[in-house]
Design a protein around this motif. Structure first.
Motif, PDB file in Angstrom:
ATOM      1  N   LYS A  52     -14.055  -7.735  43.589  1.00  0.00           N
ATOM      2  CA  LYS A  52     -15.019  -9.046  43.229  1.00  0.00           C
ATOM      3  C   LYS A  52     -13.912  -9.870  43.237  1.00  0.00           C
ATOM      4  N   ASN A  53     -12.859  -9.815  42.865  1.00  0.00           N
ATOM      5  CA  ASN A  53     -11.683 -11.541  42.345  1.00  0.00           C
ATOM      6  C   ASN A  53     -11.588 -11.640  44.126  1.00  0.00           C
ATOM      7  N   PRO A  90     -16.948 -19.000  38.509  1.00  0.00           N
ATOM      8  CA  PRO A  90     -17.427 -19.705  37.867  1.00  0.00           C
ATOM      9  C   PRO A  90     -16.758 -20.508  37.323  1.00  0.00           C
ATOM     10  N   ALA A  91     -16.239 -21.928  37.340  1.00  0.00           N
ATOM     11  CA  ALA A  91     -15.742 -23.106  37.466  1.00  0.00           C
ATOM     12  C   ALA A  91     -14.867 -23.109  35.935  1.00  0.00           C
ATOM     13  N   VAL A 104     -11.385 -22.330  30.507  1.00  0.00           N
ATOM     14  CA  VAL A 104     -10.198 -21.706  30.859  1.00  0.00           C
ATOM     15  C   VAL A 104      -9.175 -22.885  32.675  1.00  0.00           C
ATOM     16  N   THR A 105      -8.285 -23.035  31.958  1.00  0.00           N
ATOM     17  CA  THR A 105      -7.783 -23.830  33.259  1.00  0.00           C
ATOM     18  C   THR A 105      -6.100 -24.093  33.813  1.00  0.00           C
ATOM     19  N   GLN A 148     -13.273 -30.297  36.297  1.00  0.00           N
ATOM     20  CA  GLN A 148     -13.095 -28.933  36.854  1.00  0.00           C
ATOM     21  C   GLN A 148     -13.531 -28.684  37.941  1.00  0.00           C
ATOM     22  N   SER A 149     -15.040 -28.417  37.766  1.00  0.00           N
ATOM     23  CA  SER A 149     -16.057 -27.387  38.834  1.00  0.00           C
ATOM     24  C   SER A 149     -15.583 -28.823  40.004  1.00  0.00           C
ATOM     25  N   HIS A 150     -15.855 -30.189  39.982  1.00  0.00           N
ATOM     26  CA  HIS A 150     -14.890 -30.541  41.327  1.00  0.00           C
ATOM     27  C   HIS A 150     -13.541 -31.077  41.711  1.00  0.00           C
ATOM     28  N   ALA A 151     -12.327 -30.400  40.384  1.00  0.00           N
ATOM     29  CA  ALA A 151     -11.536 -30.677  40.453  1.00  0.00           C
ATOM     30  C   ALA A 151     -10.779 -29.558  40.815  1.00  0.00           C
TER      31      ALA A 151
END
Length: 415
Positions: free
Chosen positions: A76-77, A82-83, A112-113, A280-283
């Protein structure tokens, strides 16, 4: 002191501009540059001792590493997640924040970044429009003004020095405030100085920001690294009224010796976190799932490993400050947090040292590296020339040997 957002040269047609003005204006991270040079020289066989990078010399605790190993084995990892972060990690960060800071948030307020740097940039990008001013106390970590400018904002520096323990006053902040001021940056414990604001000092700054309706971005990455009588204070926990315009940046890098794992986070109002998550979803999309699983183990576990590291840092802190203050012309306040010493070397500049007369802390840092093979970061990188930053997150023997070499070199200084 402020810097305007870089603009392209209108005399050059767009097709002929090779690098954008925005990106071309970004300076290389001075701390990483010094660390890379020191490591390159060491790899070439030179006996270089590096005080450049803010990186604990301890390995990541075993239980965290084992969590990552197990995560690698779980299919699963191996897939997208999720972004904005694994739900389990967000929940763990919520619990950790309440435990350590007394600040109650929910998972919808967490992003989370990929480390603290991405957290800082995305936070500024989410709230700044072109021309918005951000008050940045100096000395500052090199990334703060670069992130502000990259997000279209204008950094406004407020300078402190060793006479105040590298802490700015509300009077200084107020003098820097204009109608364009949107954010004040608050960092305690501080990189590069190790300064820690008292609860009363933090409250005064927080109330000032609240009174003027300003946003506060507070970097809490060194929250567990405080020494002596100093205590960590989380502004939004201290002043709940700030929460609607407060963004907290944190991560596992310093507390758990996980600099290479690249897991940080942003906590803030839900609309800001949603906007930063969209960015972040695009980066980058999601942070590495294996690193996130390791971070769950880190923030959910006890702090015994952290306490052991802090004990070692405290010992090194006392040693480096004592040795630096033994050098004529060097003044080093005792840092109360993080793992940096930030001495003034203004009393050494202009003196003759082995046939050279360094006029700036940058020239002095180069001389020290060339002559005794010790790497430190000059104060120019932190907005305050005339200083050097030493990270004492390295072994005790290397610390004593490295500062000893500098003592011998600077002991030769002549008018």
């Amino acid at each position: 002191m402020s810097a305007s957002t870089p603009q392209p040269d209108p005399s050059i047609r767009p097709a002929d501009r090779r690098v954008s003005a925005r990106i071309g204006a970004i300076a290389e991270s001075a701390t990483l540059a010094v660390d890379a040079k020191a490591k390159a020289l060491k790899a070439a066989g030179r006996p270089v001792i590096g005080f450049g990078a803010g990186e604990p010399d301890f390995p990541t605790p075993d239980y965290i590493v084992e969590a990552a190993v197990e995560a690698c084995r779980d299919p699963k990892n191996h897939r997208y997640t999720p972004a904005g972060g694994l739900p389990e990690l967000k929940d763990a960060i919520v619990a950790k924040t309440l435990r350590d800071s007394g600040y109650a948030v929910d998972a919808s307020q967490v992003l989370v970044t990929n480390g603290g740097k991405q957290a800082i940039y995305e936070a500024f990008a989410a709230i700044l429009d072109p021309g918005d001013e951000v008050i940045i106390p100096a000395p500052y970590w090199t990334t703060y003004p670069e992130s502000v400018q990259l997000a279209g904002g204008v950094p406004v520096e407020v300078v402190s020095d060793e006479t105040t323990g590298y802490k700015v006053s509300v009077e200084q902040l107020e003098a820097a405030r204009t109608e364009n001021t949107k954010v004040v940056l608050f960092v305690s414990p501080s990189n590069p100085t190790g300064a820690v604001y008292t609860r009363a000092e933090a409250e005064e700054i927080g109330r000032w920001a609240l009174e003027h309706g300003l946003w506060v971005l507070t970097d809490e990455i060194y929250e567990h690294l405080v020494y002596g009588d100093a205590t960590f204070t989380s502004l939004p926990a201290l002043l709940p009224g700030l929460a609607d315009k407060c963004i907290v940046v944190n991560g596992v890098a310093k507390t758990y010796a996980m600099t290479g794992w690249r897991v940080g986070w942003v906590i803030g109002p839900k609309d800001v976190i949603k906007a930063a998550t969209n960015l972040q979803s695009h980066a980058t999309s999601n942070v590495s799932n294996v690193a996130q699983r390791a971070a769950i183990a880190a923030v959910s576990g006890d702090l015994s490993a952290v306490h052991e590291m802090r004990t070692a840092f405290d010992r090194r802190r006392k040693t480096i400050v004592k040795m630096l203050n033994e050098i004529e012309g060097v003044v080093c306040p005792e840092p109360e947090g993080a793992f940096y010493a930030y001495p003034s070397v203004k009393g050494v500049l202009g003196k003759e040292i082995r046939g050279k007369r360094p006029q700036t802390s940058s020239e002095l840092a180069s001389l020290i590296l060339d002559e005794v093979e010790v790497a430190a970061v000059p104060g120019e990188a932190f907005g305050t020339p005339g200083y050097l930053r030493f990270s004492y997150a390295l072994g005790d023997a290397d610390l004593v040997e490295g500062i000893g070499r500098i003592q011998q070199l600077l002991g030769e200084a002549r008018d």
